[in-house]
Design a protein around this motif. Structure first.
Motif, PDB file in Angstrom:
ATOM      1  N   LEU A 224      21.886  18.772  -4.079  1.00  0.00           N
ATOM      2  CA  LEU A 224      21.060  17.658  -4.530  1.00  0.00           C
ATOM      3  C   LEU A 224      21.717  17.083  -5.779  1.00  0.00           C
ATOM      4  CD1 LEU A 224      18.531  15.864  -4.579  1.00  0.00           C
ATOM      5  CD2 LEU A 224      17.431  17.632  -5.996  1.00  0.00           C
ATOM      6  N   GLU A 250      26.175  19.810   2.733  1.00  0.00           N
ATOM      7  CA  GLU A 250      25.096  18.877   3.017  1.00  0.00           C
ATOM      8  C   GLU A 250      24.692  18.247   1.686  1.00  0.00           C
ATOM      9  OE1 GLU A 250      20.390  19.394   3.934  1.00  0.00           O
ATOM     10  OE2 GLU A 250      21.765  20.629   5.115  1.00  0.00           O
ATOM     11  N   THR A 252      22.630  15.308  -0.758  1.00  0.00           N
ATOM     12  CA  THR A 252      21.521  14.381  -0.948  1.00  0.00           C
ATOM     13  C   THR A 252      21.612  13.806  -2.349  1.00  0.00           C
ATOM     14  OG1 THR A 252      20.077  15.635   0.541  1.00  0.00           O
ATOM     15  CG2 THR A 252      19.006  14.132  -1.012  1.00  0.00           C
ATOM     16  N   TRP A 287      14.245  22.074  -5.043  1.00  0.00           N
ATOM     17  CA  TRP A 287      15.491  22.146  -4.280  1.00  0.00           C
ATOM     18  C   TRP A 287      16.052  23.567  -4.287  1.00  0.00           C
ATOM     19  CZ3 TRP A 287      17.335  18.542  -1.099  1.00  0.00           C
ATOM     20  CH2 TRP A 287      18.597  18.777  -0.527  1.00  0.00           C
ATOM     21  N   ARG A 301      16.151   7.997  -2.409  1.00  0.00           N
ATOM     22  CA  ARG A 301      17.416   8.516  -1.870  1.00  0.00           C
ATOM     23  C   ARG A 301      18.416   7.395  -1.735  1.00  0.00           C
ATOM     24  NH1 ARG A 301      17.032  13.434   2.166  1.00  0.00           N
ATOM     25  NH2 ARG A 301      15.023  14.376   1.607  1.00  0.00           N
TER      26      ARG A 301
END
Length: 302
Positions: A224, A250, A252, A287, A301
């Motif tokens: 994150l 991954e 974000t 998170w 986002r």
């Protein structure tokens, strides 16, 4: 939220692979639990690890073990004069963070390892050879300090301060006397050289490594990246530039405006101040706990 009585963190010394002695602190729960994550906090460039102590208290109060530490030449990891002292951003990541990552695996065997990285601390998370051990990462304003990515309204002022004045003063003094000038902590010349390099690409920094040789791709963590709209370092372009390096992760990106949390300004450094423990810290906590953004999380986002 009122935090419980602050635990007494344990001071420690850890030796990096080149025998440099690092200093830091550990918040450790009495009972061992193999399911309890341990969080390593990577500081911003030339910010002492003590700046993150209240945030470490917060994570500890929510069930995490926590490690904070200083990079070589800074705070608990400084030994003597910085004039002629050899250190670079690459050293801070590949040697110092790597040593702390190995310490976490040794001191908390089998426990998940998470990382919180502020500014350069987010870059450091991708420079350790053992990066595959990281489960989750939260970065705050993390970027390479590439001047073209600075906020347009302040770009030339920041370029003059950080890419002209700071290197010139460093050349004269042999290190950057930041504490005397009120510009962060004293900083090794090699770090100033890395900061001042006018390139957006990490692999052309003095590390001499190509992108394929850098450890970023070993990191397979859930990331994150938090950015604040009034952070002149952490623009969308700057945050996204770093995230591209974590190609195996991954990713974000959450962008928050001060007005989203009823503030006028937040900037680059305020996230870790205790005044934000009820408005910003829960974002990082959620998170680290569940790799999720809860409903009602401020920001949007990207």
């Amino acid at each position: 939220m009122n935090l419980p009585t602050r635990p007494a963190p344990e001071a420690f010394r850890e030796t990096a692979s080149d025998d440099y002695l690092l200093g830091g602190f550990t918040w450790r729960h009495i009972r061992t639990d193999p399911t309890r994550p341990v969080v390593i906090i990577n500081a911003a460039t030339s910010v002492r690890c003590r700046h993150y102590s209240r945030f470490a208290d917060y994570l500890f109060a929510h069930g995490f073990d926590v490690i904070t530490y200083d990079y070589r030449g800074i705070g608990e990891s400084r030994s003597g004069s910085l004039r002629g002292f050899k250190a670079s951003w690459s050293d801070w990541g590949a040697l110092d963070f790597e040593a702390i990552l190995q310490r976490a695996q040794r001191e908390f065997p089998g426990q998940p390892i998470d990382v919180v990285g502020h500014s350069f601390g987010g870059c450091a998370a991708g420079l350790a050879a053992s990066g595959a051990a990281i489960r989750r990462i939260v970065t705050v304003g993390a970027q390479f300090a590439y001047w073209r990515d600075y906020a347009a309204s302040l770009r030339w002022r920041m370029f003059g301060k950080w890419h002209v004045v700071m290197p010139l003063v460093t050349t004269v003094c042999g290190y950057f006397p930041g504490k005397r000038l009120g510009w962060l902590e004293d900083t090794p010349a090699g770090v100033v050289r890395d900061w001042g390099t006018p390139t957006p690409r990490y692999e052309t920094r003095p590390s001499g490594l190509t992108l394929g040789e850098l450890p970023f791709s070993r990191v397979k963590a859930q990331i994150l990246a938090i950015s604040i709209t009034d952070d002149p370092f952490g623009t969308v372009a700057a945050i996204e530039r770093l995230l591209e390096y974590f190609e195996s992760s991954e990713r974000t990106h959450l962008r928050i405006a001060p007005e989203d949390i009823a503030e006028e300004t937040v900037g680059h450094f305020a996230f870790f101040r205790s005044e934000y423990q009820d408005r910003l810290w829960p974002i990082a906590l959620a998170w680290l706990q569940h790799a999720e953004l809860k409903q009602g999380t401020p920001g949007r986002r990207i």
